[in-house]
Design a protein around this motif. Sequence first.
Motif, PDB file in Angstrom:
ATOM      1  N   THR B  81       0.833  -1.201   0.000  1.00 26.89           N
ATOM      2  CA  THR B  81       0.000   0.000   0.000  1.00 26.89           C
ATOM      3  C   THR B  81       0.869   1.251   0.000  1.00 26.89           C
ATOM      4  N   ALA B  82       1.922   1.234   0.801  1.00 21.82           N
ATOM      5  CA  ALA B  82       2.811   2.397   0.878  1.00 21.82           C
ATOM      6  C   ALA B  82       3.468   2.678  -0.478  1.00 21.82           C
ATOM      7  N   GLU B  84       2.284   1.905  -3.446  1.00 21.17           N
ATOM      8  CA  GLU B  84       1.250   2.437  -4.353  1.00 21.17           C
ATOM      9  C   GLU B  84       0.973   3.904  -4.052  1.00 21.17           C
ATOM     10  N   ASN B  85       0.841   4.226  -2.764  1.00 18.95           N
ATOM     11  CA  ASN B  85       0.537   5.607  -2.398  1.00 18.95           C
ATOM     12  C   ASN B  85       1.685   6.551  -2.754  1.00 18.95           C
ATOM     13  N   LEU B  86       2.922   6.083  -2.593  1.00 23.12           N
ATOM     14  CA  LEU B  86       4.059   6.931  -2.956  1.00 23.12           C
ATOM     15  C   LEU B  86       4.125   7.140  -4.466  1.00 23.12           C
ATOM     16  N   ALA B  88       1.476   7.218  -6.311  1.00 21.17           N
ATOM     17  CA  ALA B  88       0.410   8.199  -6.550  1.00 21.17           C
ATOM     18  C   ALA B  88       0.859   9.600  -6.138  1.00 21.17           C
TER      19      ALA B  88
END
Lengths: 312, 340
Positions: B81-82, B84-86, B88
């Motif tokens: 998740t981290a 993917e968020n980074l 984004a």
Amino acid sequence: MIARRLAFAGPLVALLIACTFFALQSPRFLTGANLSLVLSQVMVVGVLAIGQTLVILTGGIDLACGMIMALGSIVMSLLAVKHGWHPAMAIAGGMGVTTIAGMINGLLVTRIKLPPFIVTLGTMNIAFAITQLVSRAQTFTDLPPLLTWLGQSVWVGNTPIAYGAVAMLLLYALAFVVLRETAAGRHVYAVGSNLEAARLAGISTNRVLLSAYMLSGLCAGIAALLSIARTSVGDPQSGQTENLDTVTAVVLGGTSLFGGRGIVLGSLVGAMIVGVFRNGLTLMGVSSVYQILVTGVLVILAVATDQWSRKA
Amino acid sequence: MRTLALPRLSPPRLVALALPLLLACSAKGDDKPVIGLITKTESNPFFVKMKEGAEQAAAAQGATLIAAAGRSDGDNAGQVTAIENLMAAGARAILISASDSKAIVPAIKKARDAGILVIALDSPTDPVDATDALFATDNYKAGQLIGQYAKARLGATPARIATLDLIPGHPTGAQRHNGFLSGFGLPSYEKTRNELAQPPEVVCMSDAMGDQAKGQTAMENCLQAHPDINVVYTVNEPSAAGAFTALKNAGKEKGVLIVSVDGSCRGVQNVVDGALTATAQQYPLRMAELGVEAAMAFIKTAKKASGYVDTGVQLIAKDSVAGVPSLSADKALGLCWGDK
């Protein structure tokens, strides 16, 4: 009916406000690609939360669902990679194991009349230990494509939407209709509101309870497949935070921890609230510790609201 | 009862809605290049220090550092998740300490396919070339150093060894454990093997997960079964502190050698005080600085760092022994990381 819609409105408003806030903070937040990313990030917890909602609606709790999911994903990987089963059979095998695990929870609750908290606390540890033993604590890679298929995306314009996220939304739609429109669904609410009254009204309460735990096990099996699809590996360490994340999602979604009151779509909103905070805070460059802090505060507020509304 | 649902839009809920506004003050609205740092947790002092070092280095170089982490050691999904968020968030480079060396690989591949430089800090991935480069302590060598030292101190006395290890299947734990045995001159596994060797001299093995309380419990149980243990290998200094407490409670702290890896200020202080016999010091600040430098070089010149960069390890002991070079604990206090 109007009252139930309002119960759903609270969490939804909270989600919208959080989204508005993050959209103002980061231009990257309110893009289709980012929102569909959040959807795929919450799909595992989202599907687990469907089963958790059913169990909590009956007045119980399933602390084991995350660990049962981990067991399911290891069984699927093991059967497919080590034993050469056809991937479809491996998936069925994994889901069978998680459903049986849910049935064991249900039988212990209904036949031996043990408190759900204690039963699932026990099976949580058992499921964890079995997962570590059968996997030898090793992660499985190089899985057959069918196991990771749900991680692929369908393109809507230039926004990729994971099949798994679509599957989660369909499952929510199904659960919503079943709970609202069928006799079985109404029985779940009746059992959770007042077990004795439900029994006297001729509802087979044990069957309702057993079904709720078995469906929670089945949801764990589906979540196992989603978890594999999302990370492309069978991971024995997975499921450790998901147990309580599902309770968080259900509570944030406005379902009463005391049973009998709630709406399953709320749990999706609850899971989205947590996912949006994690994503939004990262986009803003704020430490993810704040996400944990905010989630903790929100959970307490949600339960306080539930308690407060009962007294009012 | 359902007619009472209206008050759900109640004062507490409204407070909840206002909460995000409290965080608004920390918002950032600049167009500096973004570098991501993903650690295993945000509570382990080693990673707290690494994050501080990376933030300082990024600020000095004119970049924004966004830190993210899993919720607990082993939380692979949280690290996915981290990543993917980074992505984004527009990060051009990601520095990561993988919790699960194998499971994180597909997510890293996605980031690299998107043109992001990915450097592993502290913990290698499996395979190692899943990241562009690795900046880390040579954990096998760290283990060998403390193994050589323990053997030199023990001399001809037959060894009765307890090992307090990390978690099953973790390469860092396996490399330190097997390196220790190799340094001690016992049969051991090679560097790449992810299992723990157990020659007969190792009478007790326990996974203490790098935790002080679990380290104490593990040592207490080992002592019950084998009261004659004279060497304790621990995977990190918190578990060493737990082992020391257990030995002290049993009145055996004088006769037993405890060796560990980390080099935190508290750990080095324990060496000064005699609660820890020796430790192998690693350098998280250096990992972070080198990582940020490499990230900036990539952002400015598109030149990718590659291969393994050893960020160094030194043996720290109060009393040196002939043939095993070590740094005195007093000197090591100047190089240590974490709160003094």
